[in-house]
Design a protein around this motif. Sequence first.
Motif, PDB file in Angstrom:
ATOM      1  N   GLN A 174      -2.310  17.179  10.469  1.00  0.00           N
ATOM      2  CA  GLN A 174      -3.532  16.528  10.002  1.00  0.00           C
ATOM      3  C   GLN A 174      -3.165  15.080   9.723  1.00  0.00           C
ATOM      4  OE1 GLN A 174      -2.119  15.716   6.127  1.00  0.00           O
ATOM      5  NE2 GLN A 174      -4.174  15.090   6.760  1.00  0.00           N
ATOM      6  N   GLU A 175      -4.105  14.197  10.022  1.00  0.00           N
ATOM      7  CA  GLU A 175      -3.908  12.783   9.701  1.00  0.00           C
ATOM      8  C   GLU A 175      -5.155  12.260   9.015  1.00  0.00           C
ATOM      9  OE1 GLU A 175      -3.776  10.084  13.092  1.00  0.00           O
ATOM     10  OE2 GLU A 175      -4.287  11.718  14.449  1.00  0.00           O
ATOM     11  N   GLY A 176      -4.971  11.748   7.808  1.00  0.00           N
ATOM     12  CA  GLY A 176      -6.070  11.151   7.067  1.00  0.00           C
ATOM     13  C   GLY A 176      -6.074   9.647   7.271  1.00  0.00           C
ATOM     14  N   HIS A 177      -7.259   9.067   7.327  1.00  0.00           N
ATOM     15  CA  HIS A 177      -7.406   7.618   7.504  1.00  0.00           C
ATOM     16  C   HIS A 177      -8.533   7.145   6.608  1.00  0.00           C
ATOM     17  CE1 HIS A 177      -4.778   7.419  11.091  1.00  0.00           C
ATOM     18  NE2 HIS A 177      -5.211   8.648  11.275  1.00  0.00           N
ATOM     19  N   THR A 178      -8.282   6.093   5.852  1.00  0.00           N
ATOM     20  CA  THR A 178      -9.296   5.598   4.915  1.00  0.00           C
ATOM     21  C   THR A 178      -9.355   4.076   4.946  1.00  0.00           C
ATOM     22  OG1 THR A 178      -7.817   5.396   2.976  1.00  0.00           O
ATOM     23  CG2 THR A 178      -8.801   7.563   3.403  1.00  0.00           C
ATOM     24  N   ALA A 179     -10.501   3.547   4.533  1.00  0.00           N
ATOM     25  CA  ALA A 179     -10.701   2.096   4.429  1.00  0.00           C
ATOM     26  C   ALA A 179     -11.295   1.777   3.075  1.00  0.00           C
ATOM     27  CB  ALA A 179     -11.609   1.595   5.550  1.00  0.00           C
ATOM     28  N   HIS A 180     -10.829   0.680   2.456  1.00  0.00           N
ATOM     29  CA  HIS A 180     -11.211   0.341   1.079  1.00  0.00           C
ATOM     30  C   HIS A 180     -11.482  -1.152   0.944  1.00  0.00           C
ATOM     31  CE1 HIS A 180      -9.724   4.348  -0.159  1.00  0.00           C
ATOM     32  NE2 HIS A 180      -8.839   4.133   0.802  1.00  0.00           N
ATOM     33  N   ALA A 181     -12.170  -1.492  -0.139  1.00  0.00           N
ATOM     34  CA  ALA A 181     -12.549  -2.885  -0.369  1.00  0.00           C
ATOM     35  C   ALA A 181     -11.411  -3.713  -0.938  1.00  0.00           C
ATOM     36  CB  ALA A 181     -13.757  -2.944  -1.303  1.00  0.00           C
ATOM     37  N   THR A 182     -10.511  -3.100  -1.706  1.00  0.00           N
ATOM     38  CA  THR A 182      -9.476  -3.870  -2.388  1.00  0.00           C
ATOM     39  C   THR A 182      -8.099  -3.242  -2.189  1.00  0.00           C
ATOM     40  OG1 THR A 182      -9.621  -2.626  -4.466  1.00  0.00           O
ATOM     41  CG2 THR A 182     -11.138  -4.481  -4.193  1.00  0.00           C
ATOM     42  N   ALA A 183      -7.076  -4.069  -2.428  1.00  0.00           N
ATOM     43  CA  ALA A 183      -5.691  -3.582  -2.340  1.00  0.00           C
ATOM     44  C   ALA A 183      -5.441  -2.499  -3.376  1.00  0.00           C
ATOM     45  CB  ALA A 183      -4.727  -4.750  -2.543  1.00  0.00           C
ATOM     46  N   GLU A 184      -6.039  -2.645  -4.551  1.00  0.00           N
ATOM     47  CA  GLU A 184      -5.842  -1.667  -5.626  1.00  0.00           C
ATOM     48  C   GLU A 184      -6.402  -0.298  -5.233  1.00  0.00           C
ATOM     49  OE1 GLU A 184      -5.419  -5.645  -7.021  1.00  0.00           O
ATOM     50  OE2 GLU A 184      -7.150  -4.690  -6.038  1.00  0.00           O
ATOM     51  N   GLU A 185      -7.573  -0.302  -4.589  1.00  0.00           N
ATOM     52  CA  GLU A 185      -8.167   0.959  -4.157  1.00  0.00           C
ATOM     53  C   GLU A 185      -7.339   1.595  -3.044  1.00  0.00           C
ATOM     54  OE1 GLU A 185     -12.198   0.101  -3.083  1.00  0.00           O
ATOM     55  OE2 GLU A 185     -12.779  -0.449  -5.132  1.00  0.00           O
ATOM     56  N   GLY A 186      -6.795   0.771  -2.145  1.00  0.00           N
ATOM     57  CA  GLY A 186      -5.943   1.298  -1.094  1.00  0.00           C
ATOM     58  C   GLY A 186      -4.680   1.931  -1.657  1.00  0.00           C
ATOM     59  N   ARG A 187      -4.050   1.273  -2.631  1.00  0.00           N
ATOM     60  CA  ARG A 187      -2.844   1.829  -3.249  1.00  0.00           C
ATOM     61  C   ARG A 187      -3.174   3.113  -4.030  1.00  0.00           C
ATOM     62  NH1 ARG A 187       2.407   0.444  -4.790  1.00  0.00           N
ATOM     63  NH2 ARG A 187       2.328  -0.676  -2.823  1.00  0.00           N
ATOM     64  N   GLU A 188      -4.293   3.124  -4.705  1.00  0.00           N
ATOM     65  CA  GLU A 188      -4.699   4.330  -5.443  1.00  0.00           C
ATOM     66  C   GLU A 188      -4.879   5.517  -4.498  1.00  0.00           C
ATOM     67  OE1 GLU A 188      -8.383   5.942  -8.283  1.00  0.00           O
ATOM     68  OE2 GLU A 188      -8.352   3.856  -7.590  1.00  0.00           O
ATOM     69  N   SER A 273      -3.164   5.623   5.735  1.00  0.00           N
ATOM     70  CA  SER A 273      -3.089   6.839   6.555  1.00  0.00           C
ATOM     71  C   SER A 273      -2.043   7.753   5.940  1.00  0.00           C
ATOM     72  CB  SER A 273      -2.743   6.512   8.014  1.00  0.00           C
ATOM     73  OG  SER A 273      -1.443   5.967   8.125  1.00  0.00           O
ATOM     74  N   TRP A 274      -2.192   9.050   6.175  1.00  0.00           N
ATOM     75  CA  TRP A 274      -1.293  10.033   5.552  1.00  0.00           C
ATOM     76  C   TRP A 274      -1.348  11.325   6.357  1.00  0.00           C
ATOM     77  CZ3 TRP A 274      -5.446  13.093   4.155  1.00  0.00           C
ATOM     78  CH2 TRP A 274      -6.626  12.419   3.793  1.00  0.00           C
ATOM     79  N   GLY A 275      -0.231  12.070   6.392  1.00  0.00           N
ATOM     80  CA  GLY A 275      -0.234  13.278   7.211  1.00  0.00           C
ATOM     81  C   GLY A 275       0.922  14.226   6.920  1.00  0.00           C
ATOM     82  N   VAL A 276       0.690  15.489   7.275  1.00  0.00           N
ATOM     83  CA  VAL A 276       1.730  16.515   7.311  1.00  0.00           C
ATOM     84  C   VAL A 276       1.549  17.297   8.606  1.00  0.00           C
ATOM     85  CG1 VAL A 276       1.901  16.757   4.799  1.00  0.00           C
ATOM     86  CG2 VAL A 276       0.366  18.263   6.085  1.00  0.00           C
ATOM     87  N   SER A 277       2.585  18.037   9.007  1.00  0.00           N
ATOM     88  CA  SER A 277       2.545  18.696  10.309  1.00  0.00           C
ATOM     89  C   SER A 277       3.138  20.093  10.254  1.00  0.00           C
ATOM     90  CB  SER A 277       3.332  17.852  11.329  1.00  0.00           C
ATOM     91  OG  SER A 277       4.728  17.981  11.086  1.00  0.00           O
ATOM     92  N   THR A 278       3.230  20.716  11.452  1.00  0.00           N
ATOM     93  CA  THR A 278       3.850  22.037  11.565  1.00  0.00           C
ATOM     94  C   THR A 278       5.323  22.004  11.168  1.00  0.00           C
ATOM     95  OG1 THR A 278       3.891  21.475  13.944  1.00  0.00           O
ATOM     96  CG2 THR A 278       2.370  23.194  13.249  1.00  0.00           C
ATOM     97  N   ARG A 279       5.882  20.832  10.942  1.00  0.00           N
ATOM     98  CA  ARG A 279       7.232  20.700  10.386  1.00  0.00           C
ATOM     99  C   ARG A 279       7.337  21.444   9.049  1.00  0.00           C
ATOM    100  NH1 ARG A 279      11.378  15.907   9.213  1.00  0.00           N
ATOM    101  NH2 ARG A 279      11.766  16.189  11.406  1.00  0.00           N
TER     102      ARG A 279
END
Length: 519
Positions: A174-188, A273-279
């Motif tokens: 699975q791969e998650g992808h997100t977009a945010h208005a600020t650097a703080e929201e992205g880090r959170e 972005s973030w993800g884990v796999s069959t690993r």
Amino acid sequence: MQRALSVSRMTGNLSTFPDWYQAIVREADLAEVSPTRGAMIIKPWGYGVWERIQQTLDRRIKETGHENCYFPLFIPLSFFAREADHVEGFAKEMAVVTHHRLKAVDGKLAPDPDARLEEPLIVRPTSETIIGDAFSRWIKSHRDLPVLINQWANVVRWEMRTRLFLRTSEFLWQEGHTAHATAEEGREETLKMLEVYREFSETVLAMPVVAGEKPENERFPGADNTFSIEAMMQDGKALQAGTSHDLGTHFAEAQNIRFQNSAGELVHCHTTSWGVSTRLIGGVIMTHGDDDGLRLPPAIAPRQVVIVPMLRDKPEDAEVLAAGEALVKDMGQVIALGEPVRALLDTKAQKSAEKRWNWVRRGAPVIIELGPRDVAGGTISFMRRDRLRDGDKVTSQSLSREDFLAGLPALLAEIQKRLYDEAKARLDANIRTDLATFDDMAAYFGAAAADDEEASAFRGWVRAPWARPTGEELEAIEQKLKALRLTLRNIPMDQPAIFGPCLFTGRPGVEEILIGRAY
């Protein structure tokens, strides 16, 4: 001593851990090598484990506000050309499609020279580029943010040396992808998903991990920061079990992902972005397996309880099968670990002993042997896979049917906890913190085998002060570690208040870092 598995983890001073791992994959009926070079066939029991991982993690992903979607497997080459750092990180692993049709040439099929694509297509190694292209169309105003999506998919990264579940040319994730208005929201967001992975790994997989930030040289290509969860396998090596990346505005600038903020200014989004796999399945094998095969945590076992009927080709066989079916139905009404119990009556035409050892190797948490005497006496005789033996002897327990059903939730919860506690004790006991210099560490780990597929002696990890060297200094450190087949794993989130001198530079440390051999 006779074991259910054909290969032991360790034989004297010679480690057979890699062979043991492959034996579990094969004999637990998880997967097999496919005719396609570098790829694997995931068999029903192995895929059942992956489905349990999917179901339990997908629920957590949606609980944090993300929605599932799907993007194409093929990505135009030009999308990667926009992001130099990203393409450099994956260039050697990319599979490329150049033609759209085959043609018989001299009696053999070959790509049709007249069917060459105007632009080559990359078989998805990861989806930041094509998802970023979509974000550039979807996001126009601050009111469109945040965008929180996830996809379950397959990816292709061409691997020269493969090992099932751990490293294959095609794998599921699975791969998650997100977009945010600020650097703080992205880090959170980045840290929030790191914590989702940590909790999932420890609660569901019963696999303890250390969550932390990757050093500069281990970052995802194009990321501002990468965070990971690292698990210790039974041979002392680290397995990177999941990653979460703070991409800053790097991909937004390359893909022109901009929005109008509340002040009317046009600015770039901050993406993650973030993800884990069959690993993860490989991690479960190497965390919990023993010399009888796989031991599955009940939370991810496709079947938590398996009934092996003791049949003798006699009239009472029908009563045993009827009793087994009734028991499966009753167990399905029991709630354990938050869900109905998943039980199976194995009616395959095999000898009972053969079926029992098959389920031992597969790691079913509870195995019931049900015979005519059990049916007549209203008793349940069962084995716990987490503690199958007392010394050399296989052990079993017997309870009344009523007591077994009443105690089943606690039994499965206890097995789940015991597997975690065992692995956590191993992790905590095998992180050295008393090595002060690089020479001390080199002497401790010793020379590594020339072939990294060979298991080295068990050493665990080293946790040492770190001064955050960068540039050429970091590259030199990386090369020194490479000679010992060591890598920098991560900088744990939990840090002490005071640090000693950096193990590598001698300068005052600013944090502590984990070092070890890894998969």
